[in-house]
Design a protein around this motif. Structure first.
Motif, PDB file in Angstrom:
ATOM      1  N   LEU A 195       9.066   8.453   3.100  1.00  0.00           N
ATOM      2  CA  LEU A 195      10.091   9.009   2.207  1.00  0.00           C
ATOM      3  C   LEU A 195       9.677  10.431   1.872  1.00  0.00           C
ATOM      4  CD1 LEU A 195      12.441   8.850   0.173  1.00  0.00           C
ATOM      5  CD2 LEU A 195      10.884   7.722  -1.427  1.00  0.00           C
ATOM      6  N   LEU A 196      10.467  11.402   2.321  1.00  0.00           N
ATOM      7  CA  LEU A 196      10.144  12.802   2.035  1.00  0.00           C
ATOM      8  C   LEU A 196      11.144  13.347   1.027  1.00  0.00           C
ATOM      9  CD1 LEU A 196       9.007  15.521   4.501  1.00  0.00           C
ATOM     10  CD2 LEU A 196      10.836  16.033   2.905  1.00  0.00           C
ATOM     11  N   ILE A 197      10.631  13.946  -0.023  1.00  0.00           N
ATOM     12  CA  ILE A 197      11.530  14.519  -1.022  1.00  0.00           C
ATOM     13  C   ILE A 197      11.311  16.035  -1.090  1.00  0.00           C
ATOM     14  CG2 ILE A 197      11.836  12.450  -2.442  1.00  0.00           C
ATOM     15  CD1 ILE A 197       9.665  13.434  -4.308  1.00  0.00           C
ATOM     16  N   ALA A 198      12.401  16.752  -1.248  1.00  0.00           N
ATOM     17  CA  ALA A 198      12.317  18.212  -1.366  1.00  0.00           C
ATOM     18  C   ALA A 198      13.461  18.677  -2.256  1.00  0.00           C
ATOM     19  CB  ALA A 198      12.449  18.857   0.011  1.00  0.00           C
ATOM     20  N   ASN A 199      13.147  19.571  -3.165  1.00  0.00           N
ATOM     21  CA  ASN A 199      14.215  20.104  -4.009  1.00  0.00           C
ATOM     22  C   ASN A 199      14.099  21.619  -4.119  1.00  0.00           C
ATOM     23  OD1 ASN A 199      11.864  19.402  -5.861  1.00  0.00           O
ATOM     24  ND2 ASN A 199      13.142  20.642  -7.203  1.00  0.00           N
ATOM     25  N   GLY A 200      15.240  22.245  -4.349  1.00  0.00           N
ATOM     26  CA  GLY A 200      15.277  23.703  -4.497  1.00  0.00           C
ATOM     27  C   GLY A 200      15.734  24.352  -3.192  1.00  0.00           C
ATOM     28  N   LYS A 201      16.625  25.358  -3.364  1.00  0.00           N
ATOM     29  CA  LYS A 201      17.191  26.036  -2.177  1.00  0.00           C
ATOM     30  C   LYS A 201      16.103  26.645  -1.295  1.00  0.00           C
ATOM     31  CE  LYS A 201      21.802  27.102  -3.724  1.00  0.00           C
ATOM     32  NZ  LYS A 201      22.569  27.949  -4.581  1.00  0.00           N
ATOM     33  N   LYS A 202      14.993  27.071  -1.918  1.00  0.00           N
ATOM     34  CA  LYS A 202      13.976  27.751  -1.108  1.00  0.00           C
ATOM     35  C   LYS A 202      13.288  26.800  -0.113  1.00  0.00           C
ATOM     36  CE  LYS A 202       9.883  27.667  -4.022  1.00  0.00           C
ATOM     37  NZ  LYS A 202       9.799  27.336  -5.360  1.00  0.00           N
ATOM     38  N   LYS A 203      13.451  25.499  -0.330  1.00  0.00           N
ATOM     39  CA  LYS A 203      12.856  24.543   0.615  1.00  0.00           C
ATOM     40  C   LYS A 203      13.778  24.246   1.808  1.00  0.00           C
ATOM     41  CE  LYS A 203       8.876  23.131  -1.293  1.00  0.00           C
ATOM     42  NZ  LYS A 203       8.557  21.975  -2.096  1.00  0.00           N
ATOM     43  N   VAL A 256       0.879  -1.166   0.000  1.00  0.00           N
ATOM     44  CA  VAL A 256       0.000   0.000   0.000  1.00  0.00           C
ATOM     45  C   VAL A 256       0.918   1.218   0.000  1.00  0.00           C
ATOM     46  CG1 VAL A 256      -1.775   1.283   1.251  1.00  0.00           C
ATOM     47  CG2 VAL A 256      -1.799  -1.227   1.277  1.00  0.00           C
ATOM     48  N   LEU A 257       0.849   1.980  -1.090  1.00  0.00           N
ATOM     49  CA  LEU A 257       1.697   3.169  -1.209  1.00  0.00           C
ATOM     50  C   LEU A 257       0.874   4.419  -0.924  1.00  0.00           C
ATOM     51  CD1 LEU A 257       3.588   2.364  -4.552  1.00  0.00           C
ATOM     52  CD2 LEU A 257       4.343   1.873  -2.202  1.00  0.00           C
ATOM     53  N   GLY A 258       1.367   5.257  -0.054  1.00  0.00           N
ATOM     54  CA  GLY A 258       0.749   6.557   0.169  1.00  0.00           C
ATOM     55  C   GLY A 258       1.439   7.536  -0.772  1.00  0.00           C
ATOM     56  N   LEU A 259       0.675   8.225  -1.598  1.00  0.00           N
ATOM     57  CA  LEU A 259       1.311   9.071  -2.606  1.00  0.00           C
ATOM     58  C   LEU A 259       0.967  10.548  -2.433  1.00  0.00           C
ATOM     59  CD1 LEU A 259       1.027   6.806  -5.763  1.00  0.00           C
ATOM     60  CD2 LEU A 259       2.958   7.056  -4.189  1.00  0.00           C
ATOM     61  N   ALA A 260       1.828  11.366  -3.030  1.00  0.00           N
ATOM     62  CA  ALA A 260       1.709  12.816  -2.887  1.00  0.00           C
ATOM     63  C   ALA A 260       1.619  13.476  -4.254  1.00  0.00           C
ATOM     64  CB  ALA A 260       2.940  13.340  -2.152  1.00  0.00           C
ATOM     65  N   LEU A 313       5.006   8.477   0.588  1.00  0.00           N
ATOM     66  CA  LEU A 313       5.823   9.492  -0.074  1.00  0.00           C
ATOM     67  C   LEU A 313       5.279  10.870   0.309  1.00  0.00           C
ATOM     68  CD1 LEU A 313       7.976  10.265  -2.257  1.00  0.00           C
ATOM     69  CD2 LEU A 313       6.127  10.133  -3.932  1.00  0.00           C
ATOM     70  N   LEU A 314       6.168  11.768   0.665  1.00  0.00           N
ATOM     71  CA  LEU A 314       5.739  13.117   1.044  1.00  0.00           C
ATOM     72  C   LEU A 314       6.581  14.178   0.350  1.00  0.00           C
ATOM     73  CD1 LEU A 314       5.618  12.800   4.962  1.00  0.00           C
ATOM     74  CD2 LEU A 314       3.634  12.835   3.434  1.00  0.00           C
ATOM     75  N   GLY A 315       5.942  15.301   0.067  1.00  0.00           N
ATOM     76  CA  GLY A 315       6.676  16.520  -0.272  1.00  0.00           C
ATOM     77  C   GLY A 315       6.562  17.397   0.966  1.00  0.00           C
ATOM     78  N   ILE A 316       7.073  18.601   0.887  1.00  0.00           N
ATOM     79  CA  ILE A 316       6.900  19.532   2.019  1.00  0.00           C
ATOM     80  C   ILE A 316       6.549  20.907   1.477  1.00  0.00           C
ATOM     81  CG2 ILE A 316       9.415  19.976   2.155  1.00  0.00           C
ATOM     82  CD1 ILE A 316       9.028  20.331   5.225  1.00  0.00           C
ATOM     83  N   GLY A 317       5.550  21.536   2.086  1.00  0.00           N
ATOM     84  CA  GLY A 317       5.166  22.888   1.679  1.00  0.00           C
ATOM     85  C   GLY A 317       6.129  23.903   2.280  1.00  0.00           C
ATOM     86  N   LEU A 318       6.140  25.108   1.733  1.00  0.00           N
ATOM     87  CA  LEU A 318       7.061  26.133   2.240  1.00  0.00           C
ATOM     88  C   LEU A 318       6.745  26.519   3.688  1.00  0.00           C
ATOM     89  CD1 LEU A 318       7.433  28.472  -0.865  1.00  0.00           C
ATOM     90  CD2 LEU A 318       9.229  27.075   0.209  1.00  0.00           C
ATOM     91  N   ASP A 319       5.524  26.249   4.114  1.00  0.00           N
ATOM     92  CA  ASP A 319       5.179  26.520   5.520  1.00  0.00           C
ATOM     93  C   ASP A 319       5.320  25.257   6.382  1.00  0.00           C
ATOM     94  OD1 ASP A 319       3.054  25.000   4.648  1.00  0.00           O
ATOM     95  OD2 ASP A 319       1.497  26.490   5.101  1.00  0.00           O
ATOM     96  N   GLY A 320       5.902  24.215   5.806  1.00  0.00           N
ATOM     97  CA  GLY A 320       6.132  22.980   6.576  1.00  0.00           C
ATOM     98  C   GLY A 320       4.985  21.993   6.505  1.00  0.00           C
ATOM     99  N   HIS A 321       3.983  22.264   5.651  1.00  0.00           N
ATOM    100  CA  HIS A 321       2.863  21.320   5.614  1.00  0.00           C
ATOM    101  C   HIS A 321       3.240  20.016   4.932  1.00  0.00           C
ATOM    102  CE1 HIS A 321       1.393  23.334   1.672  1.00  0.00           C
ATOM    103  NE2 HIS A 321       1.628  22.082   1.334  1.00  0.00           N
ATOM    104  N   ILE A 322       2.608  18.944   5.391  1.00  0.00           N
ATOM    105  CA  ILE A 322       2.698  17.659   4.696  1.00  0.00           C
ATOM    106  C   ILE A 322       1.272  17.238   4.388  1.00  0.00           C
ATOM    107  CG2 ILE A 322       4.984  16.833   5.397  1.00  0.00           C
ATOM    108  CD1 ILE A 322       3.769  15.393   7.750  1.00  0.00           C
ATOM    109  N   GLY A 323       1.055  16.691   3.173  1.00  0.00           N
ATOM    110  CA  GLY A 323      -0.326  16.562   2.708  1.00  0.00           C
ATOM    111  C   GLY A 323      -0.823  17.996   2.687  1.00  0.00           C
ATOM    112  N   PHE A 324      -1.961  18.239   3.303  1.00  0.00           N
ATOM    113  CA  PHE A 324      -2.394  19.623   3.504  1.00  0.00           C
ATOM    114  C   PHE A 324      -2.564  19.888   4.995  1.00  0.00           C
ATOM    115  CE2 PHE A 324      -4.013  20.539  -0.993  1.00  0.00           C
ATOM    116  CZ  PHE A 324      -3.113  21.578  -1.184  1.00  0.00           C
ATOM    117  N   ASN A 325      -1.751  19.235   5.808  1.00  0.00           N
ATOM    118  CA  ASN A 325      -1.758  19.518   7.244  1.00  0.00           C
ATOM    119  C   ASN A 325      -0.992  20.818   7.456  1.00  0.00           C
ATOM    120  OD1 ASN A 325      -2.869  16.967   8.807  1.00  0.00           O
ATOM    121  ND2 ASN A 325      -1.662  16.231   7.064  1.00  0.00           N
TER     122      ASN A 325
END
Ligand code: GLP
Length: 236
Positions: free
Chosen positions: A194-202, A31-35, A130-142
């Motif tokens: 697994l959290l992935i983030a790219n770009g200096k602004k992150k 079961v994969l959780g996807l973003a 799998l997670l990304g991260i928002g600029l305000d630190g959100h995961i999913g839309f938390n």
């Protein structure tokens, strides 16, 4: 928390796809959780390639997505269901009935949220999230808040999130102000993250999330409490 810094987005995407593929090879019915978002695009392209080359088989896999905008139908190009179909599901041999995205158009969103949690539970929880991260630190839309929310729930999006996501819409006014998102319960119960983030602004928020205070003001900081988290970051 394992932290890996790679030299490029391409390398990050390959590494993330390898981890996801390894999970599926080890457990066919994972079961994969996807973003969604721009971060996983390269990972999904690479997984599509690997599936096309017969290196990974998604026929027994189930996918549960993190979130969806409230009010956008599946046919809407900005919906996360549309994004997933376009960028991953249509390129791999997953069974469409084994792909789940919360329904942001459900008549009763509270019921939809409860049913989404029940579904994840019936599936036995998430093997790899799998997670990304928002600029305000959100995961999913938390979004940042006074507390962490355990269950799937409806959220009001932060102004910064609306602004960050406006790039995908024709007009800023078109960005929905609400979303339905998996809560921290299902995310934290995932066996691996697994959290992935790219770009200096992150980098600034990522560093806070990984090494700063554990606080609902930086939602991703809760991941410090999870026993199996891999973070992959690239500056470009
Ligand atoms: C979006 C999604 C998140 C995603 C984040 C970062 O709002 N709800 O799941 O991780 O924002 O997006 P991006 O990868 O485009 O920076």
């Amino acid at each position: 928390m394992k932290f890996i810094k790679l030299e490029s987005y391409e390398a990050l995407s390959r590494a993330a796809a390898d981890i996801i593929a390894a999970q599926v090879v080890q457990k066919k019915n994972s079961v994969l959780g996807l973003a969604t978002g721009s971060s996983p695009l390269g990972t999904y392209a690479r997984l599509s390639e690997m599936c096309g080359a017969g290196e990974v088989d998604f026929s027994d896999v189930t996918c549960v997505n993190l979130d969806e905008y409230v009010g956008l139908r599946a046919e809407n190009e900005q919906s996360y269901r549309y994004f997933m179909n376009k960028n991953l599901f249509s390129h791999i041999n997953i069974k469409p009935e084994k792909t789940f995205v919360p329904n942001g158009c459900a008549e009763e969103l509270a019921r939809e949220a409860a049913e989404y949690d029940a579904l994840i539970e019936r599936l036995g929880g998430i093997d790899l999230q799998l997670l990304g991260i928002g600029l305000d630190g959100h995961i999913g839309f938390n979004e940042p808040d006074e507390f962490f929310t355990k269950e799937t729930h409806v959220v009001e999006l932060d102004v910064s999130t609306i602004e960050a996501n406006a790039r995908f819409f024709a007009r800023r006014e078109d960005v929905p102000t609400k979303a339905i998102t998996m809560g921290m319960g299902a995310i934290m119960r995932a066996k691996k993250i697994l959290l992935i983030a790219n770009g200096k602004k992150k980098w600034e928020i990522l560093e806070k999330a990984m090494y700063g205070k554990i606080t609902p003001r930086v939602p991703a900081s809760i991941l410090q409490l999870h026993p199996d988290v891999t973070v992959i970051y690239s500056e470009t």
